[in-house]
Design a protein around this motif. Structure first.
Motif, short mmCIF file in Angstrom:
data_model
loop_
_atom_site.label_atom_id
_atom_site.label_comp_id
_atom_site.label_asym_id
_atom_site.label_seq_id
_atom_site.Cartn_x
_atom_site.Cartn_y
_atom_site.Cartn_z
N ARG A 1 -3.27 -10.93 7.14
CA ARG A 1 -3.70 -11.15 5.77
C ARG A 1 -3.18 -10.09 4.82
O ARG A 1 -3.37 -10.18 3.62
CB ARG A 1 -5.23 -11.20 5.68
N ALA A 2 -2.57 -9.06 5.32
CA ALA A 2 -2.08 -7.99 4.45
C ALA A 2 -0.92 -8.48 3.59
O ALA A 2 -0.12 -9.32 4.00
CB ALA A 2 -1.62 -6.80 5.30
N ILE A 3 -0.87 -8.01 2.35
CA ILE A 3 0.24 -8.37 1.46
C ILE A 3 1.52 -7.74 2.00
O ILE A 3 1.54 -6.56 2.36
CB ILE A 3 -0.04 -7.87 0.03
N GLU A 4 2.56 -8.52 2.05
CA GLU A 4 3.81 -8.01 2.61
C GLU A 4 4.34 -6.83 1.81
O GLU A 4 4.22 -6.78 0.58
CB GLU A 4 4.87 -9.13 2.64
N TYR A 5 4.94 -5.91 2.51
CA TYR A 5 5.49 -4.70 1.90
C TYR A 5 6.45 -5.06 0.76
O TYR A 5 6.43 -4.45 -0.30
CB TYR A 5 6.22 -3.87 2.97
N THR B 1 -0.77 4.16 -5.77
CA THR B 1 0.69 4.20 -5.59
C THR B 1 1.05 3.16 -4.53
O THR B 1 0.18 2.61 -3.83
CB THR B 1 1.15 5.58 -5.13
N LEU B 2 2.35 2.91 -4.39
CA LEU B 2 2.80 1.95 -3.38
C LEU B 2 2.32 2.37 -1.99
O LEU B 2 1.81 1.54 -1.22
CB LEU B 2 4.32 1.83 -3.41
N GLU C 1 -1.51 1.67 2.67
CA GLU C 1 -2.54 2.26 3.51
C GLU C 1 -3.88 1.56 3.29
O GLU C 1 -4.65 1.32 4.24
CB GLU C 1 -2.67 3.76 3.21
N HIS C 2 -4.19 1.23 2.04
CA HIS C 2 -5.43 0.53 1.71
C HIS C 2 -5.46 -0.82 2.43
O HIS C 2 -6.48 -1.20 3.04
CB HIS C 2 -5.53 0.34 0.20
N GLU C 3 -4.36 -1.55 2.35
CA GLU C 3 -4.26 -2.85 3.03
C GLU C 3 -4.45 -2.68 4.54
O GLU C 3 -5.12 -3.48 5.19
CB GLU C 3 -2.91 -3.48 2.74
N ARG C 4 -3.85 -1.64 5.08
CA ARG C 4 -3.94 -1.42 6.52
C ARG C 4 -5.38 -1.18 6.95
O ARG C 4 -5.80 -1.64 8.02
CB ARG C 4 -3.07 -0.23 6.92
N GLN C 5 -6.14 -0.49 6.11
CA GLN C 5 -7.51 -0.13 6.47
C GLN C 5 -8.50 -1.28 6.32
O GLN C 5 -9.44 -1.39 7.12
CB GLN C 5 -7.98 1.06 5.62
N ILE C 6 -8.31 -2.12 5.31
CA ILE C 6 -9.34 -3.14 5.04
C ILE C 6 -8.98 -4.52 5.54
O ILE C 6 -9.85 -5.39 5.63
CB ILE C 6 -9.67 -3.22 3.53
#
Length: 206
Positions: free
Chosen positions: A185-189, A169-170, A175-180
């Motif tokens: 480098r995280a994809i913007e919300y 889910t969104l 949360e996945h992006e935040r953890q890894i």
């Protein structure tokens, strides 16, 4: 022994040498990380192949990239018998046909890019211009084509391959992006939200 037989023996010996020794050399790639794994045999133009950290390609991969580039980003893995095509013929030139002298001269390069954290199943084909989003899963036997968009964190399958569903889910994607991944480098919300809404037919942006 016939001359034709001798020639065939020499051709087979040279092919074996290329697959056994030259194919295993790591000094000719456009880029290959120390942690990257390429199981042999693997057919490719190494100078146009870029394999980043913790990537892996299974046996019997065929990467047609004498013109275009194949880029496999970090932590992405391809199962055996991957086929990647990074160039194509121009089918719309009047007066040309397969086998004509101008057929090969008119080839067009079209890079294939696989983003980070992607799993590619066995016997997958990536056609010219394909861009696989981060965290995607590509089902075995899929044929991915440029005409389709493959957003991050989707499960892809079929011929031509289409988005079957999202892995998370969104909220789970965020949360996945935040953890890894670290924040830069995280994809913007907004991008994750747009992908979800577009897939659901709710995107009203032009």
């Amino acid at each position: 022994m016939k001359i034709s037989t001798i020639k065939q023996v020499l051709r087979d010996a040279w092919r074996g040498f290329k697959l056994g020794y030259l194919s295993s050399r790591r000094d000719r790639y456009g880029y290959i990380a120390d942690s990257a794994i390429v199981l042999q045999p693997c057919w490719c133009n190494k100078s146009n192949t870029f394999l980043y950290e913790h990537t892996s390609i299974g046996e019997e991969a065929k990467i047609i990239n004498s013109l275009g580039h194949f880029i496999l980003k970090k932590h992405s893995i391809a199962a055996p018998r991957l086929t990647v095509i990074c160039q194509n013929h121009s089918f719309f030139n009047v007066g040309t046909y397969p086998g004509d002298k101008s057929w090969s001269k008119g080839e067009i390069k079209d890079d294939v890019i696989v983003e980070d954290y992607v799993w590619i199943g066995a016997n997958v084909t990536l056609c010219p211009g394909v861009h696989i989003g981060r965290g995607c899963l590509v089902a075995a036997g899929s044929v991915c084509v440029k005409a389709h968009e493959y957003p991050p964190y989707t499960i892809i399958g079929g011929n031509p391959a289409k988005v079957i569903k999202y892995r998370f889910t969104l909220e789970e994607q965020i949360e996945h992006e935040r953890q890894i991944l670290p924040p830069p480098r995280a994809i913007e919300y907004q991008i994750l939200t747009r992908n979800i809404r577009k897939d659901a037919g709710q995107d009203t942006e032009a």
